[in-house]
Design an enzyme around this catalytic site. Structure first.
Site, PDB file in Angstrom:
ATOM      1  CB  CYS A 285      52.172  12.377  27.284  1.00 44.02           C
ATOM      2  SG  CYS A 285      50.407  12.158  27.223  1.00 44.02           S
TER       3      CYS A 285
ATOM      4  CG  HIS B  91      52.953   8.306  24.545  1.00 47.77           C
ATOM      5  ND1 HIS B  91      53.583   8.205  25.757  1.00 47.77           N
ATOM      6  CD2 HIS B  91      51.724   8.836  24.795  1.00 47.77           C
ATOM      7  CE1 HIS B  91      52.771   8.640  26.709  1.00 47.77           C
ATOM      8  NE2 HIS B  91      51.637   9.028  26.151  1.00 47.77           N
TER       9      HIS B  91
ATOM     10  CD  GLU C 126      56.978   7.233  24.674  1.00 43.14           C
ATOM     11  OE1 GLU C 126      57.086   8.211  23.913  1.00 43.14           O
ATOM     12  OE2 GLU C 126      56.069   7.118  25.530  1.00 43.14           O
TER      13      GLU C 126
HETATM   14  N1  GLN Z   1      46.660  12.190  31.530  1.00 41.89           N
HETATM   15  C1  GLN Z   1      48.015  12.222  31.974  1.00 41.89           C
HETATM   16  C2  GLN Z   1      48.259  13.396  32.930  1.00 41.89           C
HETATM   17  O1  GLN Z   1      47.432  14.252  33.028  1.00 41.89           O
HETATM   18  C3  GLN Z   1      48.971  12.298  30.797  1.00 41.89           C
HETATM   19  C4  GLN Z   1      48.795  11.101  29.923  1.00 41.89           C
HETATM   20  C5  GLN Z   1      50.072  10.482  29.469  1.00 41.89           C
HETATM   21  O2  GLN Z   1      51.171  10.896  29.842  1.00 41.89           O
HETATM   22  N2  GLN Z   1      49.934   9.447  28.678  1.00 41.89           N
HETATM   23  O3  GLN Z   1      49.266  13.451  33.585  1.00 41.89           O
END
Ligand code: GLN
Length: 198
Positions: free
Chosen positions: A83, A174, A176
Site C-alpha cells: 500500500c 494488506h 499482513e
Molecule cells: N492512502 C494511503 C497513501 O496514499 C495509502 C493507504 C494505505 O497504506 N493503507 O499513502
C-alpha cells in the site's frame, strides 16, 4: 542438531501497521527487526515498507536524512512494499504527484478507489499456488502502469495489485491483515535466496 538461522528482515517502523507485518514475518519463518533509523538497516537481509500514510513517511525520511540511505538499501536488497509502501517505491506517483524512491517501474495513483468505497475485501485466484487469496484493500492506490520488467501476480478489476520486479515485491492490499501467510512466505523465500547468492 543444527538449527538454521532465521532471516533477519526489517520493517520500516515510522508509522502505519508495521506491528502486523512483524507478526506476519514471524509466522512466515523470519526474524523481524523494527527500523526507525538509517543505521538499523545494517546486516538486514531485506525490508518491508508497510501501509500507512506515504506522505507522513516521506516527510519523516526527508527530515532525518533517511531517504537516500533507504533508496540505496532498497536498490540492492529484497524489499516488500504494501500500500503506502508501494507508493514510496514507485517510479511515478500521481494524485497528487509526490517524491518517491523510484525503484519500482510503475505508475501509481493514490486513493484511486475514492472515499465511499475506501475499504474492501476481495478473495480471488492469483498466481500463487494454494487457491484463492483474501486481499484486504484500505484507501488503496492503483497501479495504473507497469514497465516490461514487472511481473503481475494478482489483479483486481483488470489492474495489477500484486507485482514483482526482481527483488522488489509490491502489494496494494494488506496481506499482513489476513490469516494467509503465502505472500509473506514468498518474500521470506526471496530474502533467503538472495542471502544464499552473496
Ligand atoms: N492512502 C494511503 C497513501 O496514499 C495509502 C493507504 C494505505 O497504506 N493503507 O499513502
Amino acid at each position: 542438531m543444527t538449527q538454521t538461522k532465521l532471516p533477519r528482515i526489517g520493517v520500516l517502523a515510522i508509522q502505519g501497521n508495521y506491528a502486523s507485518h512483524a507478526q506476519a514475518l514471524t509466522e512466515a519463518g523470519a526474524s523481524p527487526v523494527e527500523v526507525r533509523k538509517p543505521e538499523q538497516l545494517a546486516g538486514l537481509g531485506g525490508l518491508v515498507l508497510p501501509g500507512g500514510e506515504s506522505t507522513t513517511m516521506l516527510k519523516f525520511l526527508e527530515k532525518h536524512s533517511f531517504f537516500e540511505v533507504l533508496q540505496k538499501f532498497c536498490g540492492s536488497n529484497p524489499v516488500f512494499g504494501t500500500c503506502a509502501g508501494v507508493i514510496l517505491l514507485a517510479r511515478e506517483v500521481l494524485n497528487p504527484t509526490q517524491r518517491s524512491l523510484g525503484l519500482l517501474d510503475a505508475t501509481i495513483e493514490r486513493n484511486a478507489y475514492g472515499r465511499q468505497i475506501d475499504s474492501v475485501i476481495v478473495t480471488a485466484e492469483t498466481a500463487l499456488a494454494g487457491g484463492p487469496l483474501e486481499m484486504v484493500f484500505i484507501r488503496s492506490p492503483r497501479i495504473s502502469q507497469i514497465g516490461p520488467g514487472v511481473e503481475v501476480l494478482a489483479t483486481r478489476d483488470g489492474f495489477p495489485v500484486l507485482i514483482r520486479q526482481g527483488r522488489i515485491l509490491a502489494a496494494t492490499f494488506h496481506p499482513e491483515l489476513s490469516q494467509d501467510r503465502r505472500v509473506h512466505r514468498l518474500f521470506v523465500e526471496s530474502v533467503t535466496a538472495a542471502s544464499a547468492d552473496h
